[in-house]
Design a protein around this motif. Structure first.
Motif, PDB file in Angstrom:
ATOM      1  N   ALA A 123      -2.796  -7.390  -3.570  1.00  0.00           N
ATOM      2  CA  ALA A 123      -3.480  -6.436  -4.507  1.00  0.00           C
ATOM      3  C   ALA A 123      -3.996  -7.271  -6.094  1.00  0.00           C
ATOM      4  O   ALA A 123      -5.015  -7.484  -6.652  1.00  0.00           O
TER       5      ALA A 123
ATOM      6  N   HIS B 145      -0.006  -3.339 -16.134  1.00  0.00           N
ATOM      7  CA  HIS B 145       0.581  -1.979 -16.115  1.00  0.00           C
ATOM      8  C   HIS B 145       0.609  -1.537 -14.745  1.00  0.00           C
ATOM      9  O   HIS B 145       1.593  -0.789 -14.539  1.00  0.00           O
ATOM     10  N   LEU B 146      -0.291  -1.529 -13.978  1.00  0.00           N
ATOM     11  CA  LEU B 146      -0.368  -0.878 -12.736  1.00  0.00           C
ATOM     12  C   LEU B 146       0.621  -1.483 -11.610  1.00  0.00           C
ATOM     13  O   LEU B 146       1.187  -0.942 -10.768  1.00  0.00           O
ATOM     14  N   THR B 147       0.616  -2.954 -11.839  1.00  0.00           N
ATOM     15  CA  THR B 147       1.665  -3.800 -11.059  1.00  0.00           C
ATOM     16  C   THR B 147       3.210  -3.043 -11.226  1.00  0.00           C
ATOM     17  O   THR B 147       3.933  -2.885 -10.525  1.00  0.00           O
TER      18      THR B 147
ATOM     19  N   GLN C 141       3.904  -0.157 -12.582  1.00  0.00           N
ATOM     20  CA  GLN C 141       3.992   1.111 -11.831  1.00  0.00           C
ATOM     21  C   GLN C 141       4.356   1.051 -10.264  1.00  0.00           C
ATOM     22  O   GLN C 141       5.289   1.749  -9.923  1.00  0.00           O
ATOM     23  N   PHE C 142       3.710   0.185  -9.906  1.00  0.00           N
ATOM     24  CA  PHE C 142       3.929  -0.110  -8.338  1.00  0.00           C
ATOM     25  C   PHE C 142       5.333  -0.378  -7.978  1.00  0.00           C
ATOM     26  O   PHE C 142       6.270   0.086  -7.081  1.00  0.00           O
TER      27      PHE C 142
ATOM     28  N   ALA D 288       1.033  -9.402  -3.878  1.00  0.00           N
ATOM     29  CA  ALA D 288       0.163 -10.823  -3.936  1.00  0.00           C
ATOM     30  C   ALA D 288      -1.293 -10.436  -3.529  1.00  0.00           C
ATOM     31  O   ALA D 288      -2.238 -10.939  -4.617  1.00  0.00           O
TER      32      ALA D 288
ATOM     33  N   GLU E 174      -4.285  -4.147 -17.885  1.00  0.00           N
ATOM     34  CA  GLU E 174      -4.393  -3.158 -16.766  1.00  0.00           C
ATOM     35  C   GLU E 174      -3.500  -3.525 -15.474  1.00  0.00           C
ATOM     36  O   GLU E 174      -2.836  -2.711 -14.948  1.00  0.00           O
ATOM     37  N   LEU E 175      -3.821  -4.669 -15.314  1.00  0.00           N
ATOM     38  CA  LEU E 175      -3.029  -5.127 -14.167  1.00  0.00           C
ATOM     39  C   LEU E 175      -1.675  -5.287 -14.177  1.00  0.00           C
ATOM     40  O   LEU E 175      -0.794  -4.751 -13.261  1.00  0.00           O
TER      41      LEU E 175
ATOM     42  N   MET F 145       1.726  -6.808  -0.512  1.00  0.00           N
ATOM     43  CA  MET F 145       0.812  -5.777  -1.053  1.00  0.00           C
ATOM     44  C   MET F 145       0.587  -6.441  -2.269  1.00  0.00           C
ATOM     45  O   MET F 145      -0.473  -6.602  -2.676  1.00  0.00           O
TER      46      MET F 145
ATOM     47  N   ARG G 265       6.138  -4.939   0.543  1.00  0.00           N
ATOM     48  CA  ARG G 265       5.904  -4.902  -0.991  1.00  0.00           C
ATOM     49  C   ARG G 265       5.361  -5.998  -2.009  1.00  0.00           C
ATOM     50  O   ARG G 265       4.336  -6.120  -2.270  1.00  0.00           O
TER      51      ARG G 265
ATOM     52  N   GLY H  47       8.567   2.190  -8.291  1.00  0.00           N
ATOM     53  CA  GLY H  47       8.780   3.344  -7.399  1.00  0.00           C
ATOM     54  C   GLY H  47       9.865   2.694  -6.552  1.00  0.00           C
ATOM     55  O   GLY H  47      10.554   3.242  -5.326  1.00  0.00           O
ATOM     56  N   GLU H  48      10.328   1.352  -6.702  1.00  0.00           N
ATOM     57  CA  GLU H  48      11.333   0.553  -5.728  1.00  0.00           C
ATOM     58  C   GLU H  48      12.544   1.525  -5.567  1.00  0.00           C
ATOM     59  O   GLU H  48      13.025   1.587  -6.603  1.00  0.00           O
TER      60      GLU H  48
END
Lengths: 195, 195
Positions: free
Chosen positions: B161, B185-187, B189-190, B159, B182-183, B157, B154, B193-194
């Motif tokens: 991404a 926000h999406l980070t 979000q990623f 780092a 945006e970064l 990915m 994770r 899921g942890e």
DNA sequence: GTCTATAGAATGATAGAC
DNA sequence: GTCTATCATTCTATAGAC
């Protein structure tokens, strides 16, 4: 099996001879170790076991070797891309394409980073028309119909995450199967958050 | 402001003189355009406006310039890392560090890819002791206490991404502020899921 | 398809004057 | 701190024999 040994290149260019394939294959290995600029024709010739002049007989310039090398690698993606384009533009088509991209990235680990980040290849991908068109097609398929800024960033992150993770120092001890499974798992998780 | 112009290097090495700073700054710009191997001492000298011999008076070898350049860039991370190490090892400390990493990555866009993927720098990061230790420390902080395979992938990915997205062709039209927002926000979000 | 031999330019690096 | 001048080496690329 025969597909891996096939010398045909993608994007409508002339297929490679056996001698040319040997050169390109050796060049790719050197490119991933030293980068394109860090790889001389002498190094390529030595790796193949011939002289520089023999290499020049097969390719007129060093750039021609780089183009053929990139074509060979992008060709691996082409099949997956054809399938994706045929199966519509929905979320499921994107996930199928992603799985194949992950398979390729894991299988060719060290190669991916060179393809994505070497400055010489980056310039080639941006300026060489056939490569431009291929990459546009690839990104369009990965976007699955969308094109808003967030979707574009999501694809950019995904492509970078997959390409970068497979060679990351934190992950060098993973075997291919484990890396593949975990990558698919985390990739899916990243996409689940999609609005 | 003065921090950006400060010539001090990280990891306990000797601070740089004004002349040395000029050389390293010019070298970094060239490295991101042509890669380390694609950048000659002549190019660096021309960019600074002096002769090769003058450059050699400041740095004994080309490698010394590369080391100083990497030190300068990693130094930017060091402050954020100190703060993270001081504030414990929980999920919130990781998120704070991540935000600072994103700020740095967005602010230095083109630089990041070179640092993460240039083969010469990659070899240096792996073999040069102080860099080794620094990267270990960085990854430990990013892992926030965990160390199972999934957590490592994770972080790898994440780092990749972040480092890859900021220079990705799909995102070149983003201004810094938008990319940053945006970064993050999406980070986040990623990470949600942890497990 | 491969070789030897070479041209001509650029490379990293050094010596010594100012 | 910078310069001119030069070193040996390596580079891409070409000519011509086998």
């Amino acid at each position: 099996m025969s597909a891996t040994e096939d010398a045909a290149t993608a994007m409508g260019s002339t297929p490679l001879s056996v001698a040319q394939t040997r050169i390109v294959t050796a060049a790719l290995t050197l490119f991933e170790q030293h980068g394109v600029s860090g790889t001389s024709l002498q190094m390529i010739a030595d790796a193949v076991g011939v002289t520089k002049a023999a290499v020049y007989h097969q390719f007129r310039t060093k750039e021609a070797i780089v183009v053929a090398a990139v074509e060979m690698e992008l060709g691996r993606l082409e099949e997956a891309l054809d399938a994706a384009d045929a199966s519509g533009r929905d979320q499921r088509a994107v996930e199928t394409l992603l799985t194949q991209v992950i398979d390729l990235a894991v299988g060719r680990r060290r190669m991916v980073s060179t393809l994505q980040h070497d400055p010489v290849i980056a310039r080639l991908l941006a300026e060489h028309k056939p490569f431009q068109q291929f990459m546009e097609r690839f990104f369009r398929a990965m976007l699955g119909g969308k094109n808003d800024p967030t979707a574009r960033l999501r694809v950019a992150m995904l492509a970078s995450a997959i390409g970068g993770a497979v060679t990351h120092p934190l992950v060098t001890d993973f075997d291919d199967a484990t890396l593949r499974t975990e990558l698919i798992h985390l990739t899916r998780q990243f996409l689940e958050g999609e609005s």
